[in-house]
Enzyme design. Structure first.
Site, mmCIF file in Angstrom:
data_model
loop_
_atom_site.group_PDB
_atom_site.id
_atom_site.type_symbol
_atom_site.label_atom_id
_atom_site.label_comp_id
_atom_site.label_asym_id
_atom_site.label_seq_id
_atom_site.Cartn_x
_atom_site.Cartn_y
_atom_site.Cartn_z
ATOM 1 N N CYS A 114 0.776 -1.152 -0.188
ATOM 2 C CA CYS A 114 -0.091 -0.003 0.071
ATOM 3 C C CYS A 114 0.693 1.454 0.005
ATOM 4 O O CYS A 114 0.114 2.374 -0.305
ATOM 5 C CB CYS A 114 -0.855 0.062 1.136
ATOM 6 N N HIS A 256 -3.158 7.047 2.161
ATOM 7 C CA HIS A 256 -3.712 5.624 1.870
ATOM 8 C C HIS A 256 -5.096 5.521 2.248
ATOM 9 O O HIS A 256 -5.248 5.602 3.553
ATOM 10 C CB HIS A 256 -2.681 4.837 2.337
ATOM 11 N N ASN A 286 -10.075 -0.302 0.606
ATOM 12 C CA ASN A 286 -8.661 -0.205 0.683
ATOM 13 C C ASN A 286 -8.196 -0.709 -0.899
ATOM 14 O O ASN A 286 -8.419 -2.013 -0.748
ATOM 15 C CB ASN A 286 -8.118 -0.875 1.782
HETATM 16 N N1 ACO Z 1 -17.866 -7.892 11.232
HETATM 17 C C1 ACO Z 1 -18.110 -7.914 12.573
HETATM 18 N N2 ACO Z 1 -17.402 -8.267 13.567
HETATM 19 C C2 ACO Z 1 -16.053 -8.328 13.247
HETATM 20 C C3 ACO Z 1 -15.529 -8.277 11.950
HETATM 21 C C4 ACO Z 1 -16.239 -7.908 10.690
HETATM 22 N N3 ACO Z 1 -16.274 -7.904 9.562
HETATM 23 N N4 ACO Z 1 -14.131 -8.290 11.908
HETATM 24 C C5 ACO Z 1 -13.869 -8.546 13.069
HETATM 25 N N5 ACO Z 1 -14.896 -8.686 14.142
HETATM 26 C C6 ACO Z 1 -15.176 -8.652 15.506
HETATM 27 C C7 ACO Z 1 -13.722 -9.318 16.149
HETATM 28 O O1 ACO Z 1 -13.927 -10.903 16.123
HETATM 29 C C8 ACO Z 1 -13.939 -8.891 17.750
HETATM 30 O O2 ACO Z 1 -14.890 -9.476 18.190
HETATM 31 P P1 ACO Z 1 -14.638 -10.144 19.488
HETATM 32 O O3 ACO Z 1 -14.607 -8.811 20.379
HETATM 33 O O4 ACO Z 1 -15.705 -10.802 19.856
HETATM 34 O O5 ACO Z 1 -13.270 -10.703 19.895
HETATM 35 C C9 ACO Z 1 -14.540 -7.389 17.137
HETATM 36 O O6 ACO Z 1 -15.022 -7.415 15.985
HETATM 37 C C10 ACO Z 1 -13.472 -6.276 17.314
HETATM 38 O O7 ACO Z 1 -12.375 -6.734 16.380
HETATM 39 P P2 ACO Z 1 -11.102 -5.928 16.311
HETATM 40 O O8 ACO Z 1 -10.116 -6.674 15.484
HETATM 41 O O9 ACO Z 1 -10.502 -5.571 17.619
HETATM 42 O O10 ACO Z 1 -11.938 -4.743 15.690
HETATM 43 P P3 ACO Z 1 -10.895 -3.249 15.380
HETATM 44 O O11 ACO Z 1 -11.730 -2.163 16.125
HETATM 45 O O12 ACO Z 1 -9.392 -3.372 15.510
HETATM 46 O O13 ACO Z 1 -11.139 -3.060 13.571
HETATM 47 C C11 ACO Z 1 -10.004 -3.323 11.926
HETATM 48 C C12 ACO Z 1 -10.673 -4.004 12.741
HETATM 49 C C13 ACO Z 1 -11.072 -2.699 11.078
HETATM 50 C C14 ACO Z 1 -9.439 -4.464 10.682
HETATM 51 C C15 ACO Z 1 -8.808 -2.409 12.099
HETATM 52 O O14 ACO Z 1 -8.020 -3.095 13.210
HETATM 53 C C16 ACO Z 1 -8.046 -1.712 11.224
HETATM 54 O O15 ACO Z 1 -8.506 -1.019 10.229
HETATM 55 N N6 ACO Z 1 -6.773 -1.962 10.985
HETATM 56 C C17 ACO Z 1 -5.821 -1.677 9.973
HETATM 57 C C18 ACO Z 1 -5.974 -2.590 8.857
HETATM 58 C C19 ACO Z 1 -5.425 -2.093 7.567
HETATM 59 O O16 ACO Z 1 -5.499 -0.742 7.328
HETATM 60 N N7 ACO Z 1 -4.832 -2.976 6.836
HETATM 61 C C20 ACO Z 1 -4.405 -2.559 5.660
HETATM 62 C C21 ACO Z 1 -2.967 -2.109 5.680
HETATM 63 S S1 ACO Z 1 -2.524 -1.595 3.955
HETATM 64 C C22 ACO Z 1 -1.852 -2.892 3.171
HETATM 65 O O17 ACO Z 1 -0.572 -2.792 2.943
HETATM 66 C C23 ACO Z 1 -2.645 -3.882 2.255
#
Ligand code: ACO
Length: 331
Positions: A114, A256, A286
Site C-alpha cells: 500500500c 492511503h 482499501n
Molecule cells: N464484522 C463483524 N465483527 C467483526 C468483523 C466484521 N467484519 N471483523 C472483526 N470482527 C469482530 C472481532 O471478531 C472482534 O470480536 P470479539 O471482540 O468478540 O473478539 C471485534 O469485532 C473487534 O475486532 P477488532 O479486530 O478488535 O476490531 P478493530 O476495531 O481493531 O477493527 C480493523 C478491525 C478494521 C481491521 C482495524 O484494526 C483496522 O482497520 N486495522 C488496520 C488494517 C489496515 O489498514 N490494513 C491494511 C493495511 S494496507 C496494506 O498494505 C494492504
C-alpha cells in the site's frame, strides 16, 4: 546533466464494474453494514470480474493521465507500475507499455504494497531530478480481491480493486516535488502478508524444489492500525521538514485509503482540519497501491484540488513500509 524540477501534470483512474456493498457482503461472512461502517467507514467496494485484468485497468488509468497531461504515449521515457497483484509475476508493466504504444519507454513493476504509489513517485522523480528522463507515467494498481480470504471477516471487508495514475514531467522553470521521506521495518513483516507457500517436490534424489502458490492475505489488524496511527504523522512531519513547510501550509492531506478511523486519527495528530482530508474509501475500500492516485484523480476532476495546491500524501502498509511525499499539483 542538469538537475531538473518535477511537475505532476496529469491524473487518471479506472475501477472495475462490479460493486459489492456491505449489506450484500454480510450474506457471505458474519458481519453487518453497521460494523463495517463504524469500524472502517467503508460502504462498498469495486471488484474485478474474471475477465478484468490488472493490465487493462492500469492501462485505462494511464491513458487518462496522459490525456490530462497533454502528452502522447510515445513521449514517455519510463512507466512504473506499483502493484502487489500483477497479472504476471514477471511483471505487468511491459504489457501496459505495449497496450499504450509507449514504444520508447522503459517499463517495470515496483512492489511496496500500500506504500507502492508513494515509493513509486519518489523513485520516478529521481530519474527526472537527475535530468535522465523528461516524461514518466506512474500507475498504482491492485486487484487484491484475487488474494483476499473471503472467509475471513476481519480482512475481507476492507479491500477493493482499482487503478490510478499520474504523469511526472521535467521542468527547468519550476519544481513542485517539495520533499519526501520513505521508511521500512522488516521486523514487523509478519503483520501483513500475502506469502508463497510451497511443498517439497523431489526432482531427483536429494534435490528438492518448493511447488506451491501464494496464500490469501493474513493481517494483524490491530498492529497495522497502531503502526499507521503512530508512524504516518511522524513521516509526514519529516517530509514537511525537508520541504521547509509547516503543517498549516498543507492544503490537502491525502492518505492511503485504509480506514476512516486511521485518516481521522492521523489528521488529528497533525492538527489538520477534516475539510482538508481527502477521503473516498466509503466507495472503494482499501485499493492498496491504487488508493492515493484514485482519490487524487477524483479530487482533481471535481475541482477540489487546484493547480498549485500543496498536498501531503502518505502511504503505509505491508513490509512494513511507509512514506510521505509533499508536492504541489499541476504545472
Ligand atoms: N464484522 C463483524 N465483527 C467483526 C468483523 C466484521 N467484519 N471483523 C472483526 N470482527 C469482530 C472481532 O471478531 C472482534 O470480536 P470479539 O471482540 O468478540 O473478539 C471485534 O469485532 C473487534 O475486532 P477488532 O479486530 O478488535 O476490531 P478493530 O476495531 O481493531 O477493527 C480493523 C478491525 C478494521 C481491521 C482495524 O484494526 C483496522 O482497520 N486495522 C488496520 C488494517 C489496515 O489498514 N490494513 C491494511 C493495511 S494496507 C496494506 O498494505 C494492504
Amino acid at each position: 546533466m542538469q538537475n531538473s524540477g518535477i511537475l505532476i501534470t496529469g491524473s487518471g483512474s479506472a475501477t472495475p464494474g462490479n460493486y459489492l456493498d456491505n449489506q450484500t457482503l454480510s450474506q457471505l461472512v458474519d458481519t453487518s453494514d453497521e460494523w463495517i461502517t463504524t469500524r472502517t467507514g467503508i460502504k462498498q467496494r469495486r471488484l474485478a470480474a474474471t475477465g478484468e485484468s490488472l493490465t487493462a485497468l492500469a492501462t485505462q488509468a494511464g491513458r487518462e493521465a496522459l490525456e490530462m497531461a497533454g502528452i502522447a504515449a510515445t513521449d514517455l521515457d519510463m512507466i512504473v507500475l506499483a502493484t502487489s497483484t500483477p497479472d504476471d509475476l514477471f511483471g505487468s508493466a511491459g504489457k501496459i507499455q505495449a497496450e499504450l504504444g509507449a514504444n520508447k519507454a522503459v517499463a517495470f513493476d515496483l512492489t511496496a504494497a500500500c506504500s507502492g504509489f508513494v515509493f513509486g513517485l519518489v523513485t520516478a522523480a529521481q530519474f527526472i531530478r537527475t535530468g535522465v528522463y523528461q516524461n514518466i507515467l506512474l500507475i498504482g494498481a491492485d486487484i487484491l480481491s484475487r488474494w483476499v480470504d473471503w472467509e475471513d471477516r476481519s480482512s475481507c471487508v476492507l479491500f477493493g480493486d482499482g487503478a490510478g495514475a499520474v504523469v511526472l514531467q521535467a521542468s527547468q522553470q519550476c519544481d513542485r516535488l517539495l520533499g519526501f521521506e520513505l521508511k521500512s521495518d522488516g521486523t514487523q513483516n509478519a503483520c501483513l502478508n500475502l506469502a508463497f507457500q510451497g511443498a517439497p517436490r523431489e526432482l531427483v534424489p536429494d534435490v528438492n524444489v518448493a511447488k506451491g502458490t501464494y496464500h490469501p492475505i493474513t493481517m494483524n489488524g490491530k498492529e497495522v492500525y497502531r503502526f499507521a496511527v503512530q508512524k504516518v504523522p511522524e513521516v509526514i512531519d519529516k517530509a514537511l521538514f525537508h520541504a521547509n513547510l509547516s503543517v498549516e501550509q498543507v492544503d490537502w492531506l491525502l492518505l492511503h485509503q485504509a480506514n476512516q478511523r486511521i485518516l481521522d486519527a492521523v489528521a488529528d495528530r497533525l492538527n489538520i482540519p477534516s475539510h482538508k482530508v481527502i477521503s473516498n474509501l466509503a466507495q472503494y475500500g482499501n485499493t492498496s497501491a491504487a488508493s492515493i492516485p484514485l482519490a487524487l484523480d477524483e479530487a482533481v476532476r471535481c475541482g477540489k484540488i487546484q493547480s498549485g495546491d500543496i498536498i501531503a500524501a502518505s502511504g503505509f502498509g505491508a513490509g512494513l513500509t511507509w512514506g510521505a511525499v509533499i508536492f504541489q499539483w499541476g504545472r
